[in-house]
Design a protein around this motif. Sequence first.
Motif, PDB file in Angstrom:
ATOM      1  N   PHE A 134      43.630  48.505  34.095  1.00  0.00           N
ATOM      2  CA  PHE A 134      44.195  49.844  34.259  1.00  0.00           C
ATOM      3  C   PHE A 134      45.656  49.890  33.830  1.00  0.00           C
ATOM      4  CE2 PHE A 134      40.393  50.216  36.835  1.00  0.00           C
ATOM      5  CZ  PHE A 134      39.956  51.492  36.480  1.00  0.00           C
ATOM      6  N   GLY A 135      45.929  49.259  32.687  1.00  0.00           N
ATOM      7  CA  GLY A 135      47.251  49.356  32.101  1.00  0.00           C
ATOM      8  C   GLY A 135      48.291  48.530  32.823  1.00  0.00           C
ATOM      9  N   GLY A 136      49.544  48.910  32.577  1.00  0.00           N
ATOM     10  CA  GLY A 136      50.639  48.114  33.115  1.00  0.00           C
ATOM     11  C   GLY A 136      51.022  48.438  34.530  1.00  0.00           C
ATOM     12  N   SER A 137      50.622  49.622  35.034  1.00  0.00           N
ATOM     13  CA  SER A 137      51.068  49.999  36.376  1.00  0.00           C
ATOM     14  C   SER A 137      49.959  50.562  37.259  1.00  0.00           C
ATOM     15  CB  SER A 137      52.201  51.029  36.280  1.00  0.00           C
ATOM     16  OG  SER A 137      51.808  52.151  35.516  1.00  0.00           O
ATOM     17  N   ASP A 138      48.789  50.890  36.688  1.00  0.00           N
ATOM     18  CA  ASP A 138      47.662  51.451  37.456  1.00  0.00           C
ATOM     19  C   ASP A 138      48.141  52.614  38.316  1.00  0.00           C
ATOM     20  OD1 ASP A 138      45.272  51.964  38.682  1.00  0.00           O
ATOM     21  OD2 ASP A 138      45.183  50.113  39.831  1.00  0.00           O
ATOM     22  N   VAL A 139      48.543  53.697  37.643  1.00  0.00           N
ATOM     23  CA  VAL A 139      49.196  54.817  38.328  1.00  0.00           C
ATOM     24  C   VAL A 139      48.299  55.485  39.377  1.00  0.00           C
ATOM     25  CG1 VAL A 139      50.775  55.300  36.443  1.00  0.00           C
ATOM     26  CG2 VAL A 139      48.510  56.367  36.446  1.00  0.00           C
ATOM     27  N   LYS A 140      46.983  55.397  39.232  1.00  0.00           N
ATOM     28  CA  LYS A 140      46.075  56.032  40.187  1.00  0.00           C
ATOM     29  C   LYS A 140      45.474  55.037  41.184  1.00  0.00           C
ATOM     30  CE  LYS A 140      46.451  60.152  38.458  1.00  0.00           C
ATOM     31  NZ  LYS A 140      47.079  61.255  39.213  1.00  0.00           N
ATOM     32  N   LYS A 141      45.942  53.786  41.150  1.00  0.00           N
ATOM     33  CA  LYS A 141      45.493  52.759  42.109  1.00  0.00           C
ATOM     34  C   LYS A 141      43.965  52.587  42.086  1.00  0.00           C
ATOM     35  CE  LYS A 141      49.793  52.648  43.289  1.00  0.00           C
ATOM     36  NZ  LYS A 141      50.676  51.635  42.657  1.00  0.00           N
ATOM     37  N   LEU A 142      43.410  52.392  40.913  1.00  0.00           N
ATOM     38  CA  LEU A 142      41.969  52.311  40.762  1.00  0.00           C
ATOM     39  C   LEU A 142      41.432  50.883  40.721  1.00  0.00           C
ATOM     40  CD1 LEU A 142      41.435  55.107  38.072  1.00  0.00           C
ATOM     41  CD2 LEU A 142      41.338  55.298  40.556  1.00  0.00           C
ATOM     42  N   THR A 143      42.291  49.925  40.466  1.00  0.00           N
ATOM     43  CA  THR A 143      41.819  48.554  40.266  1.00  0.00           C
ATOM     44  C   THR A 143      41.015  48.044  41.451  1.00  0.00           C
ATOM     45  OG1 THR A 143      43.698  48.026  38.821  1.00  0.00           O
ATOM     46  CG2 THR A 143      42.513  46.176  39.801  1.00  0.00           C
ATOM     47  N   LEU A 144      41.562  48.173  42.645  1.00  0.00           N
ATOM     48  CA  LEU A 144      40.914  47.580  43.818  1.00  0.00           C
ATOM     49  C   LEU A 144      39.546  48.217  44.116  1.00  0.00           C
ATOM     50  CD1 LEU A 144      41.760  45.251  45.611  1.00  0.00           C
ATOM     51  CD2 LEU A 144      42.542  46.907  47.308  1.00  0.00           C
ATOM     52  N   PRO A 145      39.408  49.554  44.163  1.00  0.00           N
ATOM     53  CA  PRO A 145      38.075  50.109  44.433  1.00  0.00           C
ATOM     54  C   PRO A 145      37.061  49.776  43.350  1.00  0.00           C
ATOM     55  CG  PRO A 145      39.641  51.852  43.900  1.00  0.00           C
ATOM     56  CD  PRO A 145      40.439  50.617  44.127  1.00  0.00           C
ATOM     57  N   VAL A 146      37.500  49.683  42.097  1.00  0.00           N
ATOM     58  CA  VAL A 146      36.569  49.324  41.022  1.00  0.00           C
ATOM     59  C   VAL A 146      36.112  47.883  41.178  1.00  0.00           C
ATOM     60  CG1 VAL A 146      36.396  48.888  38.537  1.00  0.00           C
ATOM     61  CG2 VAL A 146      37.390  51.029  39.370  1.00  0.00           C
ATOM     62  N   VAL A 147      37.046  46.972  41.453  1.00  0.00           N
ATOM     63  CA  VAL A 147      36.689  45.571  41.659  1.00  0.00           C
ATOM     64  C   VAL A 147      35.747  45.432  42.848  1.00  0.00           C
ATOM     65  CG1 VAL A 147      37.599  43.317  42.385  1.00  0.00           C
ATOM     66  CG2 VAL A 147      38.726  44.596  40.556  1.00  0.00           C
ATOM     67  N   ASP A 148      36.037  46.145  43.920  1.00  0.00           N
ATOM     68  CA  ASP A 148      35.179  46.094  45.109  1.00  0.00           C
ATOM     69  C   ASP A 148      33.755  46.520  44.759  1.00  0.00           C
ATOM     70  OD1 ASP A 148      35.132  45.868  48.184  1.00  0.00           O
ATOM     71  OD2 ASP A 148      34.229  47.829  47.811  1.00  0.00           O
ATOM     72  N   TYR A 149      33.620  47.593  43.992  1.00  0.00           N
ATOM     73  CA  TYR A 149      32.285  48.064  43.610  1.00  0.00           C
ATOM     74  C   TYR A 149      31.559  47.032  42.753  1.00  0.00           C
ATOM     75  CZ  TYR A 149      28.624  50.422  41.058  1.00  0.00           C
ATOM     76  OH  TYR A 149      27.411  50.728  40.492  1.00  0.00           O
ATOM     77  N   LEU A 150      32.226  46.494  41.749  1.00  0.00           N
ATOM     78  CA  LEU A 150      31.567  45.538  40.853  1.00  0.00           C
ATOM     79  C   LEU A 150      31.127  44.282  41.602  1.00  0.00           C
ATOM     80  CD1 LEU A 150      33.769  45.786  37.622  1.00  0.00           C
ATOM     81  CD2 LEU A 150      31.617  46.957  38.148  1.00  0.00           C
ATOM     82  N   CYS A 151      31.957  43.840  42.522  1.00  0.00           N
ATOM     83  CA  CYS A 151      31.578  42.656  43.302  1.00  0.00           C
ATOM     84  C   CYS A 151      30.381  42.959  44.206  1.00  0.00           C
ATOM     85  CB  CYS A 151      32.766  42.170  44.129  1.00  0.00           C
ATOM     86  SG  CYS A 151      34.084  41.416  43.130  1.00  0.00           S
ATOM     87  N   GLN A 152      30.314  44.180  44.707  1.00  0.00           N
ATOM     88  CA  GLN A 152      29.166  44.552  45.531  1.00  0.00           C
ATOM     89  C   GLN A 152      27.867  44.585  44.718  1.00  0.00           C
ATOM     90  OE1 GLN A 152      29.525  48.000  48.078  1.00  0.00           O
ATOM     91  NE2 GLN A 152      31.709  47.648  48.401  1.00  0.00           N
ATOM     92  N   GLN A 153      27.986  44.731  43.404  1.00  0.00           N
ATOM     93  CA  GLN A 153      26.803  44.716  42.547  1.00  0.00           C
ATOM     94  C   GLN A 153      26.331  43.298  42.241  1.00  0.00           C
ATOM     95  OE1 GLN A 153      25.515  47.848  42.153  1.00  0.00           O
ATOM     96  NE2 GLN A 153      27.335  48.142  43.436  1.00  0.00           N
ATOM     97  N   GLY A 154      27.036  42.320  42.773  1.00  0.00           N
ATOM     98  CA  GLY A 154      26.641  40.932  42.579  1.00  0.00           C
ATOM     99  C   GLY A 154      27.107  40.319  41.279  1.00  0.00           C
ATOM    100  N   LEU A 155      28.035  40.960  40.581  1.00  0.00           N
ATOM    101  CA  LEU A 155      28.538  40.401  39.331  1.00  0.00           C
ATOM    102  C   LEU A 155      29.399  39.176  39.622  1.00  0.00           C
ATOM    103  CD1 LEU A 155      29.510  43.707  37.497  1.00  0.00           C
ATOM    104  CD2 LEU A 155      27.460  42.316  37.170  1.00  0.00           C
ATOM    105  N   SER A 156      29.143  38.121  38.893  1.00  0.00           N
ATOM    106  CA  SER A 156      29.820  36.849  39.189  1.00  0.00           C
ATOM    107  C   SER A 156      30.908  36.498  38.185  1.00  0.00           C
ATOM    108  CB  SER A 156      28.783  35.717  39.219  1.00  0.00           C
ATOM    109  OG  SER A 156      28.111  35.627  37.968  1.00  0.00           O
ATOM    110  N   ASP A 157      31.086  37.314  37.148  1.00  0.00           N
ATOM    111  CA  ASP A 157      32.074  36.985  36.113  1.00  0.00           C
ATOM    112  C   ASP A 157      32.941  38.212  35.830  1.00  0.00           C
ATOM    113  OD1 ASP A 157      33.377  35.373  34.354  1.00  0.00           O
ATOM    114  OD2 ASP A 157      31.856  35.441  32.780  1.00  0.00           O
ATOM    115  N   VAL A 158      33.661  38.649  36.870  1.00  0.00           N
ATOM    116  CA  VAL A 158      34.542  39.806  36.758  1.00  0.00           C
ATOM    117  C   VAL A 158      35.965  39.322  36.475  1.00  0.00           C
ATOM    118  CG1 VAL A 158      35.506  41.820  37.940  1.00  0.00           C
ATOM    119  CG2 VAL A 158      33.107  41.162  38.315  1.00  0.00           C
ATOM    120  N   HIS A 159      36.580  39.885  35.441  1.00  0.00           N
ATOM    121  CA  HIS A 159      37.936  39.507  35.063  1.00  0.00           C
ATOM    122  C   HIS A 159      38.837  40.731  35.172  1.00  0.00           C
ATOM    123  CE1 HIS A 159      37.056  35.479  33.137  1.00  0.00           C
ATOM    124  NE2 HIS A 159      35.847  35.975  33.388  1.00  0.00           N
TER     125      HIS A 159
END
Length: 327
Positions: free
Chosen positions: A166-191
Amino acid sequence: MHLVFRCDANAHIGFGHVSRCLSLAAEALRRAHQVSFISLSPLSQMLQLDPRIRCYHAATEAELSQQLTQLSVDCLLLDGYHLSAVDLALYQGLSRYTVLLDDVQQACPLAVDWVLSPAGGRNLAYYQQHYPQAQWLCGYDYALVNQHFLGAQVAYQQRRLSLVSFGGSDVKKLTLPVVDYLCQQGLSDVHVVVTDAMGALVDELGNYSVSIHQNLSPFDMAKLMGQAKMAVVAAGSTLFELACCGVPSVICQVADNQTNAVNDFTRDAGFIGLDCRQNFSLEKLAVAWQTINQQDLLTLHQQAKMMVDGQGGRRVIQAIEQGDGEC
């Protein structure tokens, strides 16, 4: 020829502006031109820059423009919709040529020689009206993508990782909820790509089984993206890099000036858009992610690559050279 870029990376303007300037600077260096950056941000401390790039920074626009008077500038490239009319006036007449990098239809009171708008093909009439004496470099043929993104790709069938950026500053604070969702899907190779400007986010990401990449150089970002099977990203200039690498993606619109590009890329290029300007919907993210996964990803990969060929920087520098009589 000495090209000087005026751009910034901070909480108010996305890192994509610096990224696209760096891609253009790399092409200028490849063609044996001199390159400098001037900024209110200490870019040389924040980023892993090519050692051939000279950097200058100051506290105010007036101080930056004063520094320019000490340099022999052939071409000044201005990138930043945050620059006011007063700011822009400070740079008038300080170079032989001026290029305006614009993606918000900014009718600035400035005489420019070129208007560069990678996502602005449909706005050509606007630029012709407001800059009648300029040359217009508009559309995805002029999308600025570092050449590393062309050379760091692996075959799509071999790709496994999911990318979040989400760019250099993540102005909308989206990184954490997106990562949380992807991990809940069982993805094992999230970068996950982050920068120092994101503060405590790095510590919070430590609660997840993900790979964290901090303050990546263009080369490292290209290598990572060239291995990505899918991605969730902010819809800035990262779009052009994703298309060049053929990465089917959920693209989150976080600014008004991204509307045209989001519409174009979600029409038939392997991308699904989410409007996150007001709020973020986990339910809509889930639908978008599943929709992509239910399609033929190889076909989406091929459609994405047709949008951007990665030669935009070469075309821009060649246009400037021709205007300068160098070729």
